[in-house]
Write a protein that holds these residues in place. Sequence first.
Motif, PDB file in Angstrom:
ATOM      1  N   TYR A   1      45.013  29.969  45.299  1.00  0.00           N
ATOM      2  CA  TYR A   1      45.163  30.577  45.862  1.00  0.00           C
ATOM      3  C   TYR A   1      45.847  30.732  44.356  1.00  0.00           C
ATOM      4  O   TYR A   1      46.020  32.238  44.740  1.00  0.00           O
ATOM      5  CB  TYR A   1      46.376  30.855  47.035  1.00  0.00           C
ATOM      6  CG  TYR A   1      46.634  31.856  47.353  1.00  0.00           C
ATOM      7  CD1 TYR A   1      46.243  32.934  48.035  1.00  0.00           C
ATOM      8  CD2 TYR A   1      48.531  32.325  47.104  1.00  0.00           C
ATOM      9  CE1 TYR A   1      46.683  34.204  48.401  1.00  0.00           C
ATOM     10  CE2 TYR A   1      48.887  33.440  47.478  1.00  0.00           C
ATOM     11  CZ  TYR A   1      47.873  34.619  48.487  1.00  0.00           C
ATOM     12  OH  TYR A   1      48.663  35.761  48.898  1.00  0.00           O
ATOM     13  N   ASN A   2      46.567  30.268  44.159  1.00  0.00           N
ATOM     14  CA  ASN A   2      47.201  30.576  43.147  1.00  0.00           C
ATOM     15  C   ASN A   2      46.313  31.123  41.776  1.00  0.00           C
ATOM     16  O   ASN A   2      46.362  31.705  40.934  1.00  0.00           O
ATOM     17  CB  ASN A   2      47.941  29.830  42.331  1.00  0.00           C
ATOM     18  CG  ASN A   2      48.911  29.430  40.894  1.00  0.00           C
ATOM     19  OD1 ASN A   2      48.268  29.051  39.862  1.00  0.00           O
ATOM     20  ND2 ASN A   2      49.798  29.889  41.211  1.00  0.00           N
ATOM     21  N   ARG A   3      44.790  30.783  40.895  1.00  0.00           N
ATOM     22  CA  ARG A   3      44.190  30.846  40.748  1.00  0.00           C
ATOM     23  C   ARG A   3      43.726  32.411  41.005  1.00  0.00           C
ATOM     24  O   ARG A   3      43.229  32.957  40.238  1.00  0.00           O
ATOM     25  CB  ARG A   3      43.937  29.599  40.407  1.00  0.00           C
ATOM     26  CG  ARG A   3      44.026  28.659  39.339  1.00  0.00           C
ATOM     27  CD  ARG A   3      44.294  28.385  38.337  1.00  0.00           C
ATOM     28  NE  ARG A   3      45.666  29.649  38.222  1.00  0.00           N
ATOM     29  CZ  ARG A   3      46.039  30.486  36.866  1.00  0.00           C
ATOM     30  NH1 ARG A   3      45.509  30.400  35.876  1.00  0.00           N
ATOM     31  NH2 ARG A   3      47.922  30.813  37.680  1.00  0.00           N
ATOM     32  N   MET A   4      43.259  32.096  42.157  1.00  0.00           N
ATOM     33  CA  MET A   4      42.714  33.368  42.152  1.00  0.00           C
ATOM     34  C   MET A   4      43.504  34.586  42.166  1.00  0.00           C
ATOM     35  O   MET A   4      43.036  35.794  41.515  1.00  0.00           O
ATOM     36  CB  MET A   4      42.580  33.616  44.071  1.00  0.00           C
ATOM     37  CG  MET A   4      41.213  32.933  44.148  1.00  0.00           C
ATOM     38  SD  MET A   4      41.682  32.805  46.774  1.00  0.00           S
ATOM     39  CE  MET A   4      41.433  33.600  46.744  1.00  0.00           C
TER      40      MET A   4
ATOM     41  N   SER B   1      40.516  37.514  35.262  1.00  0.00           N
ATOM     42  CA  SER B   1      41.249  38.970  33.977  1.00  0.00           C
ATOM     43  C   SER B   1      42.035  39.724  34.987  1.00  0.00           C
ATOM     44  O   SER B   1      41.610  40.246  35.888  1.00  0.00           O
ATOM     45  CB  SER B   1      39.678  39.453  34.216  1.00  0.00           C
ATOM     46  OG  SER B   1      38.912  39.420  34.372  1.00  0.00           O
ATOM     47  N   GLN B   2      42.794  40.405  34.129  1.00  0.00           N
ATOM     48  CA  GLN B   2      43.330  41.356  34.203  1.00  0.00           C
ATOM     49  C   GLN B   2      42.629  42.035  34.627  1.00  0.00           C
ATOM     50  O   GLN B   2      43.060  43.289  35.804  1.00  0.00           O
ATOM     51  CB  GLN B   2      44.300  41.917  33.202  1.00  0.00           C
ATOM     52  CG  GLN B   2      45.719  42.675  34.138  1.00  0.00           C
ATOM     53  CD  GLN B   2      46.005  42.265  34.676  1.00  0.00           C
ATOM     54  OE1 GLN B   2      47.422  41.113  35.063  1.00  0.00           O
ATOM     55  NE2 GLN B   2      46.287  42.812  36.921  1.00  0.00           N
ATOM     56  N   GLU B   3      41.788  43.078  34.370  1.00  0.00           N
ATOM     57  CA  GLU B   3      40.702  44.298  34.901  1.00  0.00           C
ATOM     58  C   GLU B   3      39.393  43.653  36.326  1.00  0.00           C
ATOM     59  O   GLU B   3      40.151  44.372  36.967  1.00  0.00           O
ATOM     60  CB  GLU B   3      38.969  43.850  33.449  1.00  0.00           C
ATOM     61  CG  GLU B   3      38.282  44.889  33.705  1.00  0.00           C
ATOM     62  CD  GLU B   3      37.538  45.307  33.120  1.00  0.00           C
ATOM     63  OE1 GLU B   3      36.379  46.333  33.066  1.00  0.00           O
ATOM     64  OE2 GLU B   3      37.201  44.090  32.188  1.00  0.00           O
ATOM     65  N   TYR B   4      39.174  42.555  36.370  1.00  0.00           N
ATOM     66  CA  TYR B   4      38.914  42.171  37.211  1.00  0.00           C
ATOM     67  C   TYR B   4      40.294  42.295  38.423  1.00  0.00           C
ATOM     68  O   TYR B   4      39.949  42.907  39.897  1.00  0.00           O
ATOM     69  CB  TYR B   4      38.652  40.803  37.524  1.00  0.00           C
ATOM     70  CG  TYR B   4      37.924  40.069  38.977  1.00  0.00           C
ATOM     71  CD1 TYR B   4      36.761  41.115  39.220  1.00  0.00           C
ATOM     72  CD2 TYR B   4      38.484  39.200  39.708  1.00  0.00           C
ATOM     73  CE1 TYR B   4      36.250  40.407  40.683  1.00  0.00           C
ATOM     74  CE2 TYR B   4      37.718  39.494  40.930  1.00  0.00           C
ATOM     75  CZ  TYR B   4      36.697  39.478  41.480  1.00  0.00           C
ATOM     76  OH  TYR B   4      36.799  39.016  43.005  1.00  0.00           O
ATOM     77  N   LEU B   5      41.003  41.058  38.180  1.00  0.00           N
ATOM     78  CA  LEU B   5      42.629  41.684  39.718  1.00  0.00           C
ATOM     79  C   LEU B   5      42.607  43.146  39.517  1.00  0.00           C
ATOM     80  O   LEU B   5      43.242  43.607  40.826  1.00  0.00           O
ATOM     81  CB  LEU B   5      43.535  40.709  39.022  1.00  0.00           C
ATOM     82  CG  LEU B   5      43.383  38.929  39.069  1.00  0.00           C
ATOM     83  CD1 LEU B   5      44.621  38.543  38.091  1.00  0.00           C
ATOM     84  CD2 LEU B   5      43.184  38.944  40.386  1.00  0.00           C
TER      85      LEU B   5
ATOM     86  N   GLN C   1      37.072  36.434  44.901  1.00  0.00           N
ATOM     87  CA  GLN C   1      37.807  35.735  44.452  1.00  0.00           C
ATOM     88  C   GLN C   1      37.887  33.862  44.203  1.00  0.00           C
ATOM     89  O   GLN C   1      38.032  33.234  42.952  1.00  0.00           O
ATOM     90  CB  GLN C   1      38.847  36.521  44.514  1.00  0.00           C
ATOM     91  CG  GLN C   1      39.358  37.821  44.226  1.00  0.00           C
ATOM     92  CD  GLN C   1      41.120  38.092  44.340  1.00  0.00           C
ATOM     93  OE1 GLN C   1      40.883  38.898  45.948  1.00  0.00           O
ATOM     94  NE2 GLN C   1      41.803  38.033  43.910  1.00  0.00           N
ATOM     95  N   ALA C   2      37.723  33.838  45.280  1.00  0.00           N
ATOM     96  CA  ALA C   2      37.724  32.230  45.708  1.00  0.00           C
ATOM     97  C   ALA C   2      36.799  31.060  45.406  1.00  0.00           C
ATOM     98  O   ALA C   2      36.503  30.406  44.326  1.00  0.00           O
ATOM     99  CB  ALA C   2      37.746  31.977  47.203  1.00  0.00           C
ATOM    100  N   LEU C   3      35.198  32.325  45.258  1.00  0.00           N
ATOM    101  CA  LEU C   3      34.232  31.535  44.511  1.00  0.00           C
ATOM    102  C   LEU C   3      34.225  31.675  43.258  1.00  0.00           C
ATOM    103  O   LEU C   3      33.556  30.523  42.011  1.00  0.00           O
ATOM    104  CB  LEU C   3      32.862  32.993  45.011  1.00  0.00           C
ATOM    105  CG  LEU C   3      31.139  32.633  44.155  1.00  0.00           C
ATOM    106  CD1 LEU C   3      30.687  32.681  45.220  1.00  0.00           C
ATOM    107  CD2 LEU C   3      31.188  32.810  42.962  1.00  0.00           C
TER     108      LEU C   3
END
Length: 338
Positions: free
Chosen positions: A91-94, A99-103, A122-124
């Motif tokens: 969860y932390n890494r998700m 990348s900030q663009e993706y988030l 995101q988990a994948l």
Amino acid sequence: MTGLFGCAAPSQEAIGTYSNLDFQTGSAPAPTATVARDKTLSVLPKGAWPIRDQRYRNTCVAFCATAALELFRAREKGDTTPETLSEDFLYNRMRGGLSQEYLDWVRSVLPDYELGATLLAQALMVQREIGTLTEAQRPYQQATPLFDIDGARPSESHRRSAARRKQAHFYYHKMTVETGMIDPGQAYPKPGGSGSVSASDAAYLLLKSGSAVAVGLPVYFLPDARMNWTAPATTRTGYVPYPGTDKVYDAALVVASGHAVCLTGYVPVTDAPGGGYFIFRNSWGLDFRTTFRDPVDGVSGTLVPPGYGVLSAAAVDKYVWEMMAPTKDGPMASASLP
């Protein structure tokens, strides 16, 4: 997820946004099942695999994705007891490892993002590109305040350790959203083959190949203002009803939020909605599915232990908006990840 066992109640803005998504009509009916789903399937281990509890954090996606990976790794190694992996690290890494663009894109499409909501995509990406830790390395923090979403960044030694547990291949499919409508008319790519199948067929074939299946679905307000996932009958029996697939809830209902669970089995039942029921592992501890009687006609209660539940194949066909499973070969993604 919202309500008694899940996370924060959805904001009015989130409810309004979800309510604008139409899950009940589409450009075409959901694809008809074509795979012979005539066998009871289970990918549960023979050894102990204690049920987990996400408590009041918005971490259901991390829990079901971790459960699917734990089962897959256990079967690949020939183990009977899965190694317990860290939902907290995933969860932390998700939330902070992509990348900030993706988030920023995730933030733009998820109404509950600021409350901690995430996607299976995101988990994948984390499990494939960053890896995972064991639960002993980074234990789940049940008492973490709801809005303390991002948490501490992993140490360099933890990053190196996680990289040794990357999972290379996945099946992944998402429904597209166009003009405020999630289209249930879409077909799923056939796992391990060519052509298209229904969502329930795809899930069945993945289970048959030995892969547990993480799925995300909407959560509905029922006419009595309860929710289909947290109503007393649901938490008691484990059977989650959906409008249009259960005769009690044929009327249009309001979408409140979303929840994600891990499909671990299937039971064919001729007169069931869609021809059978999928068994899922929830992440709400042992307070979900508290009775020992059969959850639905045709499904023995012994197949659905406390902490697990049941979804009809029709509900899977009509309402699953994201599906992900670790696989031996791949990638079998139906489309590029969002």
